[in-house]
Design a protein around this motif. Sequence first.
Motif, mmCIF file in Angstrom:
data_model
loop_
_atom_site.group_PDB
_atom_site.id
_atom_site.type_symbol
_atom_site.label_atom_id
_atom_site.label_comp_id
_atom_site.label_asym_id
_atom_site.label_seq_id
_atom_site.Cartn_x
_atom_site.Cartn_y
_atom_site.Cartn_z
ATOM 1 N N TRP A 50 -7.418 3.884 3.098
ATOM 2 C CA TRP A 50 -7.190 2.581 3.707
ATOM 3 C C TRP A 50 -5.706 2.396 3.971
ATOM 4 O O TRP A 50 -4.872 3.050 3.373
ATOM 5 N N TYR A 51 -5.410 1.503 4.906
ATOM 6 C CA TYR A 51 -4.026 1.297 5.330
ATOM 7 C C TYR A 51 -3.435 0.083 4.614
ATOM 8 O O TYR A 51 -3.962 -1.016 4.686
ATOM 9 N N ASP A 52 -2.327 0.300 3.918
ATOM 10 C CA ASP A 52 -1.609 -0.762 3.221
ATOM 11 C C ASP A 52 -0.546 -1.295 4.173
ATOM 12 O O ASP A 52 0.455 -0.622 4.444
ATOM 13 N N GLY A 53 -0.773 -2.490 4.683
ATOM 14 C CA GLY A 53 0.144 -3.078 5.652
ATOM 15 C C GLY A 53 1.514 -3.398 5.080
ATOM 16 O O GLY A 53 2.517 -3.320 5.777
ATOM 17 N N GLU A 54 1.571 -3.781 3.797
ATOM 18 C CA GLU A 54 2.856 -4.110 3.176
ATOM 19 C C GLU A 54 3.743 -2.876 3.040
ATOM 20 O O GLU A 54 4.928 -2.910 3.322
ATOM 21 N N ARG A 59 -3.399 4.878 1.984
ATOM 22 C CA ARG A 59 -3.639 5.102 0.565
ATOM 23 C C ARG A 59 -5.050 5.660 0.380
ATOM 24 O O ARG A 59 -5.931 5.406 1.173
ATOM 25 N N ASP A 60 -5.238 6.408 -0.724
ATOM 26 C CA ASP A 60 -6.577 6.930 -1.014
ATOM 27 C C ASP A 60 -7.376 5.894 -1.794
ATOM 28 O O ASP A 60 -6.908 4.772 -2.018
ATOM 29 N N ARG A 64 -3.302 5.551 -4.402
ATOM 30 C CA ARG A 64 -2.112 6.411 -4.301
ATOM 31 C C ARG A 64 -1.781 6.651 -2.831
ATOM 32 O O ARG A 64 -2.674 6.813 -2.000
ATOM 33 N N GLY A 65 -0.504 6.706 -2.538
ATOM 34 C CA GLY A 65 -0.084 7.010 -1.178
ATOM 35 C C GLY A 65 -0.503 8.416 -0.793
ATOM 36 O O GLY A 65 -0.446 9.334 -1.614
#
Length: 145
Positions: A50-54, A59-60, A64-65
């Motif tokens: 998924w995409y962490d906008g902040e 991330r998995d 984790r990145g």
Amino acid sequence: MPIKPEMRGFYPIDWPQLSASIRFRRANGRCEQCRRPHKQLVCQLTDGRWYDGEAQRWRDEKGRGTRTNLPAPKHLPSKIPARFVYVVIACAHLDHDVANNDAANLRALCQRCHLAHDRPRHRTQRWLTWRASKAIGDLFTGQYR
């Protein structure tokens, strides 16, 4: 997750405050397992990334990145299956005992992590329901009609 009306009596009177304390003070409004943010639309791929906008990164499923050459969601090619999900954080009992409200037994989880945590219990309940549908009667009341 909403509390079923028949289960409401098992929760303490101050459950809303206790849940909010776990979700927003301790976890800062993020899932304690995958780090998804509360009340946000998140772009999610079929493999759990998924995409962490902040942080502006993918991330998995554990938060984790990840090293990836995928662009931001608005620039994703149409051939990559992705969907946007609205994340809601709930307070989960790790041992499934609603009477045990110790802080070590509570965890702030998003819907995806909460369902994954409860999966073995749901599987067992589904099996029991299926077996009950095959029953022909009760020991004391006789055959079902």
